[in-house]
Design an enzyme around this catalytic site. Structure first.
Site, PDB file in Angstrom:
ATOM      1  N   ARG A  65       0.814  -1.209   0.000  1.00 29.88           N
ATOM      2  CA  ARG A  65       0.000   0.000   0.000  1.00 29.88           C
ATOM      3  C   ARG A  65       0.852   1.265   0.000  1.00 29.88           C
ATOM      4  NH1 ARG A  65      -5.000  -0.840   3.124  1.00 29.88           N
ATOM      5  NH2 ARG A  65      -4.527   1.036   4.331  1.00 29.88           N
ATOM      6  N   ARG A 115       9.470   5.675  -4.096  1.00 33.87           N
ATOM      7  CA  ARG A 115       9.713   6.565  -5.234  1.00 33.87           C
ATOM      8  C   ARG A 115      11.189   6.937  -5.326  1.00 33.87           C
ATOM      9  NH1 ARG A 115       5.563   9.659  -2.656  1.00 33.87           N
ATOM     10  NH2 ARG A 115       3.473   9.119  -3.418  1.00 33.87           N
ATOM     11  N   ARG A 129      -6.279  -6.465  15.326  1.00 30.31           N
ATOM     12  CA  ARG A 129      -5.405  -5.668  16.186  1.00 30.31           C
ATOM     13  C   ARG A 129      -6.213  -4.488  16.700  1.00 30.31           C
ATOM     14  NH1 ARG A 129      -1.222  -7.095  18.852  1.00 30.31           N
ATOM     15  NH2 ARG A 129       0.067  -5.245  18.465  1.00 30.31           N
ATOM     16  N   ARG A 158       3.282   5.787  16.663  1.00 31.61           N
ATOM     17  CA  ARG A 158       3.328   7.124  16.077  1.00 31.61           C
ATOM     18  C   ARG A 158       2.764   8.145  17.042  1.00 31.61           C
ATOM     19  NH1 ARG A 158      -1.033   6.340  11.078  1.00 31.61           N
ATOM     20  NH2 ARG A 158      -2.788   5.582  12.316  1.00 31.61           N
ATOM     21  N   GLU A 166      -0.109   6.523  19.785  1.00 32.04           N
ATOM     22  CA  GLU A 166      -0.841   5.287  19.514  1.00 32.04           C
ATOM     23  C   GLU A 166      -0.032   4.076  19.975  1.00 32.04           C
ATOM     24  OE1 GLU A 166      -2.222   4.684  15.576  1.00 32.04           O
ATOM     25  OE2 GLU A 166      -3.175   6.643  15.428  1.00 32.04           O
ATOM     26  N   TYR A 206      -8.951  -4.880   5.215  1.00 34.80           N
ATOM     27  CA  TYR A 206      -8.203  -3.711   5.675  1.00 34.80           C
ATOM     28  C   TYR A 206      -8.478  -2.567   4.704  1.00 34.80           C
ATOM     29  CZ  TYR A 206      -4.098  -1.109   7.414  1.00 34.80           C
ATOM     30  OH  TYR A 206      -3.263  -0.153   7.941  1.00 34.80           O
ATOM     31  N   ASP A 216      -9.379   1.247   3.333  1.00 41.10           N
ATOM     32  CA  ASP A 216      -9.279   2.676   3.586  1.00 41.10           C
ATOM     33  C   ASP A 216     -10.675   3.283   3.500  1.00 41.10           C
ATOM     34  OD1 ASP A 216      -6.530   2.844   4.001  1.00 41.10           O
ATOM     35  OD2 ASP A 216      -6.108   3.010   1.863  1.00 41.10           O
TER      36      ASP A 216
END
Length: 375
Positions: A169, A173, A248, A278, A298, A347, A349
């Site tokens: 995901r 680059r 989770r 994070r 988190e 999962y 978005d």
């Protein structure tokens, strides 16, 4: 029977489906066990800052229909996500891009970066798991800095045991483009996600009841409408007949601080010995400047019954178990429509949940699906 539909779960799937049904002239009862609407998208204003109570939600999509649909209910700001990763005492640009590789190796051109990556990639022609896939793309050093510790904390298991789809995901680059997402349409609701949901559910044909536990009132709720739409955990709906699917969960620690805490909306903590994954500084999603700030750390944790299931763990065993429930739903509950991240055990978005809800509503209500769609 007063309602055409009873919907369980006032998150994205249930709320979008409710709106579509209501606009088609159907009566809808929408219930949620929490004390608020918006599911995990719920935001709350603290000192003028929209705080994402269940973790950061950054909207992005290439699906024009989904984007135009969202814009009906909220203006979106111009936020573009750029992440920072802390590993030890160093900070890196993320996702991996030319700046990241310059910070690590001193390379300055795409050609130099590609040559260096070619040296360090592991020759794995058919990667079978998350670890093998990322090693085949960037090698051990980048894997150790950005992926191994964070992923182990987030999912509670060795990356060798996780599917590669989780890490695919995230873009890699060899340019200076440090945006997290490639999508054409991106942003954050200008007035917060809760306001967007309030607008979404503001229809005469929709009745919303919060603080209602479906399983404590299942008989009454199933009798209250002609059709049930369920976006909770599919294994729980069937009483864990085949066993519990794995998820989770997260624990959040939020505090108010003075000034600007970290200068970015999200800083990932990639070290495995740091217990949180994070730190979120919410005001940066709105590109605000203010004397005070609100931050949230988190802490990933195992899901326990009665807690919040955030992330389905779609490894081979859980996928097979879900298929048992999926087949059970088709054969024994054809009158119940399952959807959303928990109902579909995917999962997803946000944009994917909206697209799923729109498609399900089109099919249910006999509305031709628009041809103008993109992934």
């Amino acid at each position: 029977m007063a309602n055409d539909y009873v919907l369980v779960g006032a998150g994205l799937f249930g709320s979008v489906f409710a709106r579509q049904a209501a606009e088609a002239g159907k009566r809808v009862l929408l219930v949620d066990r929490r004390s608020h609407i918006a599911g995990n998208c719920y935001s709350e204003r603290v000192e003028g800052i929209d705080v994402h109570r269940y973790g950061p939600h950054i909207f992005h999509t290439n699906n024009e229909r989904v984007w135009e649909y969202v814009l009906r209910f909220t203006p979106m700001n111009a936020y573009r996500h750029r992440c920072v990763v802390r590993h030890g005492e160093r900070l890196f640009s993320f996702p991996i891009n030319l700046l990241t590789l310059h910070q690590l190796w001193g390379v300055t051109t795409p050609g130099e970066a590609e040559a260096k990556l070619a040296e360090v990639r592991e020759p794995i022609s058919q990667p079978s798991n998350l670890e093998e896939w990322i090693l085949s793309q960037v090698g051990h050093e980048l894997y150790d800095i950005f992926v191994r510790g964070y992923t182990t904390k987030q999912w509670g298991r060795d990356p060798k045991l996780l599917p590669a789809s989780i890490i695919r995901r995230i873009p890699i680059r060899l340019t200076w483009d440090d945006r997290y997402f490639n999508d054409r349409f991106q942003g954050i609701p200008e007035n917060g996600y809760t306001a967007m949901f309030e607008n979404l559910l503001d229809h005469d044909n929709i009745e919303v009841q919060t603080g209602v536990d479906f399983f404590e009132n299942q008989k009454e709720l199933e009798a209250a409408g002609e059709r049930l739409v369920y976006s909770g955990k599919i294994d729980e709906y069937f009483g864990y007949r085949f066993g519990a699917l794995e998820y989770r969960s997260l624990r959040f620690e939020t505090e108010r601080v003075a000034g600007d805490h970290q200068g970015a909306a999200i800083v990932n903590s990639a070290d495995v010995n740091v217990p949180y994954t994070r730190t979120v500084e919410h005001k940066h999603f709105a590109m605000q400047t203010s004397e005070n700030s609100v931050i949230t750390r988190e802490f990933p944790q195992a899901y326990k019954p009665g807690g919040e299931a955030f992330y389905p763990i779609r490894d081979e065993a859980n996928t097979a178990l879900f298929e048992q429930y999926n087949q059970l739903a088709k054969t024994t509950k054809p009158g119940v429509l399952f959807g959303g991240r928990l109902g579909s055990y995917r999962y997803y978005d946000m944009h994917q949940v909206i697209a799923e809800a729109l498609t399900a509503a089109d099919r249910e209500l006999g509305v031709p699906t628009p041809l103008r769609r993109s992934a």
